[in-house]
Design a protein around this motif. Structure first.
Motif, mmCIF file in Angstrom:
data_model
loop_
_atom_site.group_PDB
_atom_site.id
_atom_site.type_symbol
_atom_site.label_atom_id
_atom_site.label_comp_id
_atom_site.label_asym_id
_atom_site.label_seq_id
_atom_site.Cartn_x
_atom_site.Cartn_y
_atom_site.Cartn_z
ATOM 1 N N UNK A 40 6.702 0.482 -19.709
ATOM 2 C CA UNK A 40 7.015 1.099 -18.428
ATOM 3 C C UNK A 40 8.031 2.222 -18.509
ATOM 4 N N UNK A 41 8.140 2.864 -19.662
ATOM 5 C CA UNK A 41 9.087 3.966 -19.815
ATOM 6 C C UNK A 41 8.572 5.193 -19.062
ATOM 7 N N UNK A 42 9.450 5.879 -18.363
ATOM 8 C CA UNK A 42 9.078 7.109 -17.683
ATOM 9 C C UNK A 42 8.337 6.921 -16.378
ATOM 10 N N UNK A 43 8.481 5.765 -15.757
ATOM 11 C CA UNK A 43 7.854 5.523 -14.462
ATOM 12 C C UNK A 43 8.643 4.455 -13.706
ATOM 13 N N UNK A 44 8.430 4.399 -12.399
ATOM 14 C CA UNK A 44 9.009 3.331 -11.599
ATOM 15 C C UNK A 44 8.270 2.028 -11.893
ATOM 16 N N UNK A 45 8.973 0.907 -11.754
ATOM 17 C CA UNK A 45 8.377 -0.403 -11.991
ATOM 18 C C UNK A 45 8.517 -1.283 -10.758
ATOM 19 N N UNK A 46 7.531 -2.156 -10.558
ATOM 20 C CA UNK A 46 7.573 -3.106 -9.445
ATOM 21 C C UNK A 46 7.419 -4.524 -9.970
ATOM 22 N N UNK B 125 0.842 -1.201 0.000
ATOM 23 C CA UNK B 125 0.000 0.000 0.000
ATOM 24 C C UNK B 125 0.874 1.246 0.000
ATOM 25 N N UNK B 126 1.885 1.281 0.843
ATOM 26 C CA UNK B 126 2.780 2.438 0.907
ATOM 27 C C UNK B 126 3.559 2.610 -0.386
ATOM 28 N N UNK B 127 4.038 1.504 -0.949
ATOM 29 C CA UNK B 127 4.821 1.572 -2.179
ATOM 30 C C UNK B 127 4.015 2.184 -3.318
ATOM 31 N N UNK B 128 2.798 1.703 -3.506
ATOM 32 C CA UNK B 128 1.997 2.144 -4.652
ATOM 33 C C UNK B 128 1.308 3.485 -4.433
ATOM 34 N N UNK B 129 0.985 3.819 -3.190
ATOM 35 C CA UNK B 129 0.220 5.038 -2.945
ATOM 36 C C UNK B 129 1.066 6.194 -2.411
ATOM 37 N N UNK B 130 2.334 5.940 -2.137
ATOM 38 C CA UNK B 130 3.146 7.011 -1.558
ATOM 39 C C UNK B 130 4.553 7.108 -2.137
#
Length: 281
Positions: free
Chosen positions: A58-64, A41-46
């Motif tokens: 996934x260019x231009x963003x963090x990936x999980x 929850x913290x990773x994706x929302x904060x």
């Protein structure tokens, strides 16, 4: 940045989603899912920098990347509550022809899922590949991955861990869920792994520990510190101390709920400990 109460409400609702999903089909892995709720929850929302919409590039963003794919219930809930697909679809978990299979897969085209992660020990290698692709594309965003502690008994992890440090993959933050449990018992009973902090450091990683992995503020603080350590020549490892089954008193501190669904009475008890906050699906 969301308010603390907003994150706490999401955590509580996510726990309800997990419990209801595995109960409906009498199948799934609630223990590790409940223990990793605050983290995801913290990773994706904060923490992560994400684009609107989803594409596999996934260019231009963090990936999980989720390596311990059996905790798919928490992953699906977090993705749905983030808007990747309708929350109502959580009700199809593990059903025939559902996009929400027991382990995440890619051929169903579920937004948010980038790799199939049913086989343990492979997520680190994939995450490293994605991190190297970011570097080649001169994309300064980060790669995050999550791994179980029992999963580190797989040898492929240590080849990847060695490779990442040797090739200065310093845009990677890999978190290890240290709940001390796996399907057959305590990790120290099944196969002790010793001092993981010392091992990762010996392999050339920068390591930090989050002792309260089920505390949102502690998780957020730890992940922000991890972000601050990227770009300095070493991959970053976060050792996240969690409690399996956290939030449901009869599921905590035991491997018994690694892959076991609650019955009707147990579900009612568990949901009573996690009152509805954002609306069930």
């Amino acid at each position: 940045m969301p308010k603390l109460q907003e994150l706490q409400d999401l955590v509580q609702q996510t726990r309800r989603d997990i419990l209801r999903m595995v109960h409906k089909v009498n199948s799934g892995h609630p223990g590790g899912s409940l223990g990793c709720t605050e983290f995801l929850v913290t990773l994706y929302h904060d923490i992560m920098e994400l684009k609107d919409g989803f594409d596999m590039d996934g260019v231009g963003e963090d990936l999980f990347f989720l390596s311990n794919g059996h905790i798919s219930p928490v992953f699906y809930s977090v993705l749905a509550r983030k808007g990747y697909f309708p929350v109502e679809e959580l009700g199809t978990f593990r059903l025939i022809d559902s996009r929400l299979q027991g382990h995440p897969t890619t051929h169903e085209g579920l937004p948010g899922v980038r790799i199939a992660s049913g086989s343990l020990g492979q997520g680190m290698s994939v995450a490293i590949g994605a991190a190297l692709a970011k570097k080649l594309n001169k994309d300064t965003h980060l790669i995050y991955s999550l791994h179980g502690d029992g999963e580190l008994q797989e040898g492929q992890n240590w080849e990847a861990i060695m490779y990442a440090a040797g090739n200065k993959v310093d845009n990677l933050i890999s978190t290890i869920d240290l709940n001390g449990q796996q399907i057959d018992g305590a990790t120290d009973t099944v196969l002790p792994m010793g001092d993981l902090k010392a091992k990762f450091e010996a392999f050339g990683w920068d390591v930090l520990e989050v002792r309260e992995g089920n505390d949102i503020e502690a998780v957020a603080k730890g992940l922000r510190e991890a972000k601050g350590r990227t770009g300095k020549g070493k991959p970053v490892c976060v050792l996240l101390h969690t409690v399996m089954g956290h939030g449901v008193d009869f599921m905590m501190y035991t491997h018994a709920w690694h892959g076991k669904a609650p019955n009707d009475d147990q579900l009612e008890n568990a949901l009573a400990q996690n009152p509805e906050t954002l609306g069930d699906y």
